[in-house]
Design an enzyme around this catalytic site. Structure first.
Site: not given
Lengths: 383, 396
Positions: B126-127, B129, B244, B381-383
């Site tokens: 996966q490209g 980030s 995902e 992220s969880n945030e």
């Protein structure tokens, strides 16, 4: 097929009780007016619940009830939690009803259930004694056989809506060492009932018995199955936990809704405080706890009638742990997000927090039930 | 309301369980259970066994190898995979690029890629980030400039999981630098053997080479490898990320780990008894199990709501599953590390004597603990999940 939907009858029940209670509990002032009455509530609403069919609901049709089950109880208790209602449905429709369902003879049921369904008879169950803490098996109150029938002596405390009860179900130690369940008239000879306010606006009562005449609740007339008493007490407590779980979910959802509304309307620094990420994330954490609690309330409703006692016991303890933890987090966080107004008796949110806190203490606290789950070896098999 | 499974669903579960436990090699499953590093061949072998049975990509369209399963069957299947400690079919192939190609790719792309993607003949990475584009993914800078029949790609991707094994990479690239940031992004498939691609390993804190940086230096990509429409890549990426997230709670995996912790605790000496006699430890484990049970039912509620709505559209409630599921995975690795006690300090290369043979798993437990810090970071992220819920559910 896994299904979380209500039947159309259940949907109607939900609508009718929700509408009825929302109409009566239109705000904190309405609730306070009822709370300040001598009974600590408005008895007219109890008749209203009877007319809605709620009071016959917890009993089988062949016993004179309307044949509701755990889902119907969940619907009723959730509505009660959402409106912060003062009606003693937990005492009569859950604890008392379970005592009769699991512990009474056919003749006793035939006599009592129609009266309950009509709203003419309120019950409560004296589940604890001084020094028992959360151990429902701690029963020092003694039953003594006399030619005129059994008499009870001992002390019970923290009886939910005891003053509203026409009869109280009292567990007592038998000569054989086992435990039996008895019906006691709390205003009869040898009984002294003293009521007091609970932290959540409801009423509790202590009961002192000195050779008080009593009627043995007996699933099979003449049976000497003494050990049955503790099994019935366990079933009563499990029914109570499943019901409290639903009540707590109703209360938490409403408190969360109030909090999110407040974040949208309260302005500081020229903007709604709900635009601040620190507060948003706390409101989301509240939602997570509410959803986890709702899931466990569903689990409780499913497991409360499971056949295997060990499985049922561990499951209901797990339910109470999650409910308690969610209740504490949601209550505390709601007060924090409201700031100063959350601290006042004038604000209804504070009353939800107080009810949730009392629910935590009822029928076993977090540490008690967590230890029970741990003792049972948890919920997942090691294989 | 009825939370029980039907006899058909229970029979399906039994069939899946029997197959996985008899057909997937025990050595591979043991590695997964202990959290040890899997070799490329392990992952390929396991996925090909599943694919031969038609089970590698059950959620794909039937014409491309999917199964006509209900959402409940998919849930049961995934839970059984995790509880049997079977390596999950490669995420990048089966849950990311495969569904994107099936939904948005050209007929030629479907015919060329889908079957080998399901069988792991092509290994995808996966490209997405970049060093400057993490949570703010849409700020990515890797450029693709159209030149005749090709795009010329320049830039850098990072956190490319298992990129060292990959044959192909699916990339988000900027094709219109003038447009608003989400609007100028395209979805490009790139052969890792193309000249100008350099892969540099990143060793994560548990000491394994799991992720990479990938550099693109004038990489020429045939224009036919564009998925869908130019500058519409962000829509496909959102579709992919929602896929995902829905499987990300990993409840079956945490259950499997809890069962293993219980087995180990019963064997491990502690004081006069075993760790199973340690009421403090058992209480922490019980707390985890209770939250996991609640999450399991929350997951079923989300699935039931999706089925009722008759859509596979992502529910913002899946962000709840992501947050809580990742927290519980992490808690389970903490408990495993606590179980190792002082041997949690052990790294690689210790020759275990008989007195500590019982702790042969301890180094892997520590590695698993360190590695699992990632689960509250990746997949949004969880945030970020908190932000999603605040906006989409609470309207804040």
């Amino acid at each position: 097929m896994m299904d979380f939907d209500l039947t159309s009858e259940q949907g109607q029940l939900k609508d009718s009780i929700g509408r009825y209670l929302a109409g009566r509990y239109s705000g904190l002032e309405a609730r306070e007016a009822m709370r300040r009455r001598p009974e600590g509530r408005d008895p007219a609403l109890w008749q209203g619940l009877a007319e809605l069919g709620l009071l016959g609901m917890p009993f089988a049709e062949e016993d004179g009830g309307y044949g509701g089950g755990p889902v119907e109880t969940m619907i009723a208790m959730e509505a009660i939690g959402r409106s912060l209602a003062l009606e003693p449905f937990l005492a009569t429709g859950v604890l008392g009803a379970a005592a009769l369902r699991f512990g009474a003879s056919a003749a006793q049921k035939a006599r009592l259930i129609p009266e309950i369904a009509a709203g003419d008879l309120c019950l409560s169950v004296a589940l604890t004694e001084p020094g028992a803490r959360h151990d429902l098996g701690h029963v020092a109150t003694r039953a003594e056989e006399t030619p005129a029938g059994p008499v009870l002596s001992g002390r019970k405390d923290l009886i939910v809506w005891g003053e509203s009860a026409d009869a109280i179900v009292v567990p007592a130690r038998l000569d054989t060492g086992g435990v039996g369940l008895f019906l006691v008239d709390p205003r009869g000879a040898g009984a002294q009932l003293s009521g007091y306010a609970a932290q959540d606006g409801s009423r509790l009562a202590d009961l002192v018995l000195d050779r008080a005449p009593a009627e043995r609740l007996d699933p099979v007339e003449g049976s000497a199955e003494d050990a049955d008493g503790l099994t019935v007490i366990e079933r009563i407590a499990e029914a109570g936990i499943a019901a409290l779980a639903a009540e707590a979910v109703g209360a938490m959802e409403e408190l969360h809704r109030l909090t999110v509304d407040y974040l949208k309307t309260r302005r500081q620094f020229g903007v709604p405080i709900g635009s601040f990420q620190a507060l948003q994330h706390k409101a989301v954490d509240m939602l997570l706890m509410v959803e986890q609690a709702r899931s466990m309330a569903c689990y409780g409703a499913m497991m409360v009638e499971a056949d295997d006692p060990a499985e049922r016991r561990a499951a209901l303890s797990a339910v109470k742990v999650q409910i308690n933890r969610s209740a504490r987090f949601v209550g505390q966080t709601a007060v924090q997000l409201h700031g100063g107004i959350g601290m006042t008796m004038e604000y209804i949110g504070a009353h939800y927090f107080k009810r949730l806190t009392v629910i935590e203490t009822q029928l076993g606290d977090t540490a008690f039930h967590l230890a029970r789950v741990a003792d049972a070896g948890g919920l997942i098999a090691a294989e | 309301m009825d939370l029980r499974f039907t006899p058909e669903e229970t029979a399906f579960r039994a069939e899946v369980r029997a197959f996985l436990r008899s057909e997937i090699p025990a050595g591979i499953r043991r590695k997964v259970s202990e959290g040890r590093k899997l070799e490329r061949e392990d992952i390929v072998a396991s996925q090909r066994i599943l694919n031969a049975k038609g089970w590698a990509v059950p959620h794909w369209p039937v014409e491309w190898g999917g199964q006509d399963w209900s959402a409940i069957q998919r849930y049961i299947f995934t839970e059984e995979l995790q509880q049997a400690a079977v390596p999950l079919p490669l995420q990048f192939n089966c849950y990311m690029v495969g569904p994107v190609i099936a939904a948005f790719g050209s007929e030629a792309q479907k015919r060329r890629f889908l079957a080998p993607t399901a069988n792991l003949d092509i290994w995808w990475c996966q490209g997405f980030s970049e060093p400057g584009a993490g949570s703010d993914l849409a700020s990515l800078k890797t450029r693709a400039v159209r030149d005749g029949d090709s795009y010329v790609v320049n830039g850098q991707k990072t956190w490319t999981t298992l990129g060292q094994y990959a044959d192909w990479i699916f990339c988000l690239v900027r094709t219109d630098p003038e447009a608003k940031k989400q609007a100028g992004i395209s979805f490009l498939l790139i052969d890792m053997k193309t000249p100008g691609i350099t892969v540099r390993p990143i060793v994560t804190l548990e000491g394994h080479h799991e992720v990479n940086e990938v550099f693109f230096d004038d990489v020429r990509v045939p224009a036919e490898n564009l998925v869908g429409t130019e500058n519409k890549g962000w829509d496909y990426a959102k579709f992919l990320l929602a896929n995902e997230r829905s499987g990300i709670a990993r409840i079956g995996m945490t259950k499997e780990r809890i069962a293993r912790i219980k087995r180990l605790a019963r064997e491990l000496p502690s004081g006069a008894g075993t760790m199973w006699d340690d009421i403090g430890f058992r209480t922490r484990l019980a707390q985890l199990e209770i939250e996991l049970k609640a999450l399991e039912i929350t997951q079923m509620r989300v699935i039931a709501a999706q089925m009722k709505a008759g859509s596979d559209r992502p529910d913002p409630a899946s962000s709840i599953l992501k947050i809580k599921g990742s927290e519980l995975q992490q808690t389970s690795t903490e408990l495993l590390l606590e179980l190792a006690g002082p041997y949690g300090a052990v790294g690689a290369g210790r020759v275990t004597g008989p007195e500590s043979a019982a702790f042969g798993w301890a180094d892997a437990a520590a590695a698993l603990y360190f590695n699992n810090r990632k689960v509250s970071i990746y997949g949004g992220s969880n945030e970020i999940q908190h932000n999603v819920i605040a906006k989409a559910i609470l309207g804040l």
